[in-house]
Design a protein around this motif. Structure first.
Motif, PDB file in Angstrom:
ATOM      1  N   VAL A 293       0.853  -1.190   0.000  1.00  0.00           N
ATOM      2  CA  VAL A 293       0.000   0.000   0.000  1.00  0.00           C
ATOM      3  C   VAL A 293       0.892   1.244   0.000  1.00  0.00           C
ATOM      4  O   VAL A 293       1.786   1.380   0.837  1.00  0.00           O
ATOM      5  N   SER A 295      -0.625   4.492  -0.652  1.00  0.00           N
ATOM      6  CA  SER A 295      -1.450   5.676  -0.423  1.00  0.00           C
ATOM      7  C   SER A 295      -2.735   5.207   0.254  1.00  0.00           C
ATOM      8  O   SER A 295      -3.213   4.103  -0.019  1.00  0.00           O
ATOM      9  N   ALA A 296      -3.266   6.023   1.145  1.00  0.00           N
ATOM     10  CA  ALA A 296      -4.510   5.632   1.812  1.00  0.00           C
ATOM     11  C   ALA A 296      -5.356   6.864   2.071  1.00  0.00           C
ATOM     12  O   ALA A 296      -4.838   7.919   2.460  1.00  0.00           O
ATOM     13  N   HIS A 300     -10.562   4.371   1.000  1.00  0.00           N
ATOM     14  CA  HIS A 300      -9.856   3.409   0.148  1.00  0.00           C
ATOM     15  C   HIS A 300      -8.359   3.472   0.406  1.00  0.00           C
ATOM     16  O   HIS A 300      -7.852   4.440   0.975  1.00  0.00           O
ATOM     17  N   ALA A 301      -7.681   2.409  -0.015  1.00  0.00           N
ATOM     18  CA  ALA A 301      -6.217   2.393  -0.014  1.00  0.00           C
ATOM     19  C   ALA A 301      -5.762   2.081  -1.433  1.00  0.00           C
ATOM     20  O   ALA A 301      -6.540   1.566  -2.242  1.00  0.00           O
ATOM     21  N   CYS A 303      -2.654   0.283  -3.739  1.00  0.00           N
ATOM     22  CA  CYS A 303      -1.429  -0.519  -3.740  1.00  0.00           C
ATOM     23  C   CYS A 303      -0.673  -0.332  -5.049  1.00  0.00           C
ATOM     24  O   CYS A 303      -1.189   0.258  -6.003  1.00  0.00           O
ATOM     25  N   LEU A 348      -9.271  -0.885   6.774  1.00  0.00           N
ATOM     26  CA  LEU A 348      -8.502  -0.690   5.553  1.00  0.00           C
ATOM     27  C   LEU A 348      -7.014  -0.874   5.855  1.00  0.00           C
ATOM     28  O   LEU A 348      -6.555  -0.509   6.934  1.00  0.00           O
ATOM     29  N   ALA A 350      -3.101   0.108   5.804  1.00  0.00           N
ATOM     30  CA  ALA A 350      -2.450   1.417   5.942  1.00  0.00           C
ATOM     31  C   ALA A 350      -1.250   1.503   5.003  1.00  0.00           C
ATOM     32  O   ALA A 350      -0.762   0.490   4.485  1.00  0.00           O
ATOM     33  N   VAL A 351      -0.776   2.699   4.795  1.00  0.00           N
ATOM     34  CA  VAL A 351       0.419   2.935   3.980  1.00  0.00           C
ATOM     35  C   VAL A 351       1.556   2.059   4.518  1.00  0.00           C
ATOM     36  O   VAL A 351       1.836   2.057   5.717  1.00  0.00           O
TER      37      VAL A 351
ATOM     38  N   SER B 132       1.397  11.511   1.884  1.00  0.00           N
ATOM     39  CA  SER B 132       1.185  11.074   3.266  1.00  0.00           C
ATOM     40  C   SER B 132       2.366  11.483   4.143  1.00  0.00           C
ATOM     41  O   SER B 132       3.477  11.695   3.651  1.00  0.00           O
ATOM     42  N   CYS B 169      -4.663   8.159  -5.751  1.00  0.00           N
ATOM     43  CA  CYS B 169      -3.685   8.729  -4.827  1.00  0.00           C
ATOM     44  C   CYS B 169      -3.983  10.210  -4.620  1.00  0.00           C
ATOM     45  O   CYS B 169      -4.817  10.809  -5.283  1.00  0.00           O
TER      46      CYS B 169
END
Lengths: 397, 397
Positions: A293, A295-296, A300-301, A303, A348, A350-351, B132, B169
């Motif tokens: 992943v 970006s979150a 949503h996240a 990958c 969800l 996480a980054v 992030s 993103c």
């Protein structure tokens, strides 16, 4: 044998064997060796039990190392779809190869004929499918030309492909097939080896009943055509075909002597959507994309695996093993996958979190990668055992 | 600069330059250089006229030779999506590179930081997107580590990516973006370079009105966020974004200083389905799959190009230039395409006939091939000018 055009394994991959799964970069294509070996064993056992040869399709894994492993487990040889794939397999030491597809271009048929001679010299053999007069005539010309250049003239095994319901390649069963058999037998360099009867669309019918019905019609076409040919005093030594979806039907038919299934080795999300026939061995997922992943957001996240990492022709990949609950994978384009929880109350990722994807379709997914990373001891806690080169990646011609 | 891992061009390709188009094997990816050069000229002219920089996305062609050609035509540098793509571009001599995507893995960020130093030493520069806190913190750690190891400490240009409607993103515009700008500015090795605002989904809205509406909302987000940042006395030097579909809107906005469009160079069947904005330069198809018919039945023909030769994520390829009348292309699987005439009275191609396909989506199509064959003088009667290596093919990590 043509020299292998092996490039050196990139440094970052070469130092992976012996390291934990955590050391694998993302996105990468990872083979889980334990289920892969069980799949292989089950296929070998199935073939023994049904007294049927298996010639797995190397268009799927495109790897000479995996082809050798299959041969050691009892496969009689490999199938390929392309002349360049056959050359890559031969360069890796595979000597019994069937190009289960039509080749028409004279310069490609010259390569086919040269390969037939090379494999014969190595006590192996090459086979090819035909479905047209042009194909037969041009193949014979190429073989005759090659025979003139070789001290030990070889023959090529020729399978007449019949269209058994897919509506793609193949001559019509019955009379047209018989006519083509006669044409093949007119040429001393071509040896009529039998019939190819493959029904690609039947592989993905979801219910076992529908697959059985489709293959029952295939078998009828084969029986009719074989009887017609045999009435002329011509032996039909072998009927070859079948894929991972329908193989139990062909194996039970008593007509097919050889199974071409390839995907069983890795199993993909699409084949897993088939309702399993009780007669089918249990094949487990053994091919995964490791992804992270990057970006979150609140809902949503994202990958780092998009459709440059996995093919989407047979549906999107499935996320497996995420402890926070089932995740839906949405297409985020070439380089991204978008993840949303299926149940709203689930967590969800996480980054930085790592996820594992089961590709929708293994064949074109493998073809996106130069290497696969083979892991023993499982994806969680296992160790990289070896790097598997996709020798025939991009071998299109 | 990392050494390029160039492999030698295969013999069969190396002898093509100077030969007629007929000598090109099938299936192959072919660049029609005449329209490609016109596309390039029109893009350069468009950017000059609108006083906007262009930094074409090299994720599309993945070729250092084409990147150099774009730089010679006025591009300020290239965008890439992956660290490995950036390394491949740098190995090919490109010194101004923007990784327009998030990178999170520490070992990858170490490579990013090393590359920032290598490019700085070559009087170039590296930029990257962040969305992030983790991304900023980890990037700063990697840069600090690399700075300790280098005699000449470099900085990396950092663009804060805002989500302007795609839902992929990007941090939310406004406050969250401002907060991230502050975080970037906390680190001496990171230089806040501006905002990235890319709306991927807007590229493929079919009507110019819908694209204009979508980008009008993008521009509002950018204006609000920029004003918020500038009210803190922080300059927003550059706003970068846009693709081939929407670029006329970003160019006209007065807000975007840089266009990232990449597909204009080759144009694909999907972008050609967009209704052209009157302000958009005319971009012509310049990328084709050459394919040959290998099988024919009464109602269809089968060619040797399937979705291992062309990506199908944005629709199937279009057959162009078949003199017998328009042909519909149906998916025949990994290695086959199935052709049927659109009007019933039209002529089907015969076994051996050559056809030309315009891929649905150029980026993932290019990524299937190790080489592209560049032709001058047209697909009919032209000559192979050069072989273009897809340097960053499979550069996923």
């Amino acid at each position: 044998m043509k020299p292998s055009t092996k490039t050196r394994v990139p440094e970052a991959l070469a130092r992976l064997p012996g390291q934990p799964v955590a050391a694998i970069d993302t996105p990468s294509l990872v083979i889980d060796l334990d289920p892969m070996r069980r799949n292989l064993m089950r296929m070998a056992e199935f073939a023994r039990k049904h007294r049927v040869r298996w010639r797995p399709h190397a268009k799927m894994h495109k790897s000479t190392a995996l082809a050798r492993l299959q041969l050691q487990s009892g496969a009689v040889g490999v199938c390929v779809q392309k002349t360049a794939e056959a050359e890559a397999m031969a360069a890796g030491g595979i000597t019994d190869i069937f190009i289960s597809n039509e080749v028409i271009a004279p310069h490609k048929l010259a390569r086919v004929a040269a390969l037939a001679h090379e494999l014969a010299a190595a006590h192996g053999q090459l086979a090819i499918a035909v479905d047209s007069t042009e194909g037969v005539t041009r193949l014979a010309q190429a073989m005759n030309e090659a025979r003139r250049q070789h001290g030990a003239p070889a023959v090529i095994n020729v399978f007449v492909e019949i269209d058994v319901g897919q509506g793609r390649c193949g001559v019509a069963p019955g009379g047209p097939a018989l006519a083509l058999v006669h044409e093949v037998r007119n040429h001393a360099a071509l040896r009529f080896a039998g019939l190819q009867a493959y029904h690609g669309a039947a592989q993905h019918l979801r219910s076992p009943e529908h697959r059985r019905e489709a293959i029952a019609r295939v078998v009828e076409h084969v029986l009719d055509t074989r009887a017609l040919i045999e009435r002329q005093g011509i032996a039909v030594e072998l009927v070859t075909g079948a894929g991972t979806g329908s193989m139990v039907c062909e194996a039970a038919s008593g007509v097919f002597g050889e199974l071409q299934a390839g995907s069983f080795l890795f199993m993909d999300a699409d084949y897993a959507r088939n309702e399993r026939d009780p007669a089918q061995p249990v094949f487990e997922h053994a091919l995964f994309v490791k992804t992270q992943v990057i970006s979150a957001a609140a809902d949503h996240a994202v990958c780092d695996a998009g459709h440059k990492s996995h093919a989407i022709d047979s549906g999107l990949p499935r996320v497996v093993g995420w402890p926070g609950g089932e995740l839906a994978f949405a297409n985020g384009g070439d380089e991204h996958g978008i993840l949303r929880p299926i149940a709203a109350d689930r967590k969800l990722p996480a980054v930085g979190d790592v996820l594992w994807l089961v590709p929708g379709h293994c064949d074109p997914t493998v073809n996106l990668h130069d290497y696969m990373i083979a892991v023993a001891g499982g994806l969680h806690g296992g160790t990289v055992e070896r790097i598997v080169r996709v020798d025939a990646r991009g071998a299109l011609t």
